[in-house]
Design a protein around this motif. Structure first.
Motif, PDB file in Angstrom:
ATOM      1  N   ARG A   1      10.264  -5.422  33.717  1.00  0.00           N
ATOM      2  CA  ARG A   1      10.515  -4.787  32.428  1.00  0.00           C
ATOM      3  C   ARG A   1      10.711  -5.838  31.340  1.00  0.00           C
ATOM      4  N   ARG A   2      11.457  -6.924  31.646  1.00  0.00           N
ATOM      5  CA  ARG A   2      11.654  -8.016  30.681  1.00  0.00           C
ATOM      6  C   ARG A   2      10.317  -8.660  30.332  1.00  0.00           C
ATOM      7  N   GLU A   3       9.512  -8.921  31.348  1.00  0.00           N
ATOM      8  CA  GLU A   3       8.200  -9.543  31.130  1.00  0.00           C
ATOM      9  C   GLU A   3       7.330  -8.649  30.244  1.00  0.00           C
ATOM     10  N   LEU A   4       7.318  -7.376  30.567  1.00  0.00           N
ATOM     11  CA  LEU A   4       6.533  -6.443  29.746  1.00  0.00           C
ATOM     12  C   LEU A   4       7.082  -6.354  28.323  1.00  0.00           C
ATOM     13  N   GLY A   5       8.397  -6.422  28.179  1.00  0.00           N
ATOM     14  CA  GLY A   5       9.037  -6.420  26.855  1.00  0.00           C
ATOM     15  C   GLY A   5       8.593  -7.631  26.045  1.00  0.00           C
ATOM     16  N   HIS A   6       8.563  -8.795  26.705  1.00  0.00           N
ATOM     17  CA  HIS A   6       8.095 -10.021  26.031  1.00  0.00           C
ATOM     18  C   HIS A   6       6.636  -9.880  25.620  1.00  0.00           C
ATOM     19  N   ARG A   7       5.846  -9.309  26.500  1.00  0.00           N
ATOM     20  CA  ARG A   7       4.423  -9.119  26.181  1.00  0.00           C
ATOM     21  C   ARG A   7       4.263  -8.147  25.008  1.00  0.00           C
TER      22      ARG A   7
END
Length: 168
Positions: A27-33
């Motif tokens: 979720r964090r990675e997708l948020g950054h993306r």
């Protein structure tokens, strides 16, 4: 048959924790993306806006320059037309003066001839003789042949028409 063994609760708990951590990380990675996509979108919109402004300014500058060039060209063409008009009108003015002089001479001659004719043959013989001599001396036919070429020679009118067709 072997009975499937259920994993022990501690193993299940550990596995669940790892899955939650992986999901949080994902979720964090997708948020950054998503943030990266939003930043890219903002940059594209800003760049497009700046490009639009630059293009509008450039074309306004071109319009101004083109307008000035067209205005200058129009002035030049109008001056050419004025020059051609003046050069073409001058021979017509000269011809008009000759014709007006001929009309005045002919009017004088008509008056003089009518007076001579009214006087009769006896006492006005000298007036008739003077009138006839004067009329033959003026040579009325000469006026028409002299003026004919000047009136019909209008090549400048053709030049004006060519200029008009070329730029319209």
């Amino acid at each position: 048959m072997k009975e499937t063994m259920e994993p022990e609760p501690e193993v299940l708990l550990q596995e669940a924790r790892e899955n939650v951590e992986a999901a949080q990380s994902y979720r964090r990675e997708l948020g950054h993306r998503l943030q990266g996509l939003q930043e890219a979108r903002r940059q594209i919109k800003e760049s497009a806006s700046q490009t639009r402004d630059v293009l509008k300014q450039h074309f306004n500058d071109l319009k101004g320059t083109l307008g000035k060039l067209l205005d200058e060209r129009l002035v030049t063409l109008l001056q050419e037309v004025d020059t051609i008009e003046q050069e073409t009108i001058k021979p017509l003015d000269d011809c008009q003066k000759l014709i007006e002089h001929g009309v005045n001479t002919a009017e004088d001659l008509v008056r003089e001839g009518e007076i001579a004719i009214l006087g009769g043959v006896g006492e006005q013989n000298e007036k008739l003789w003077s009138f006839t001599k004067k009329a033959s001396h003026i040579q009325l036919d000469r006026w028409m042949t002299t003026l004919q070429p000047k009136i019909t020679g209008s090549s400048s009118v053709n030049v004006l028409q060519i200029i008009l067709r070329t730029y319209m």
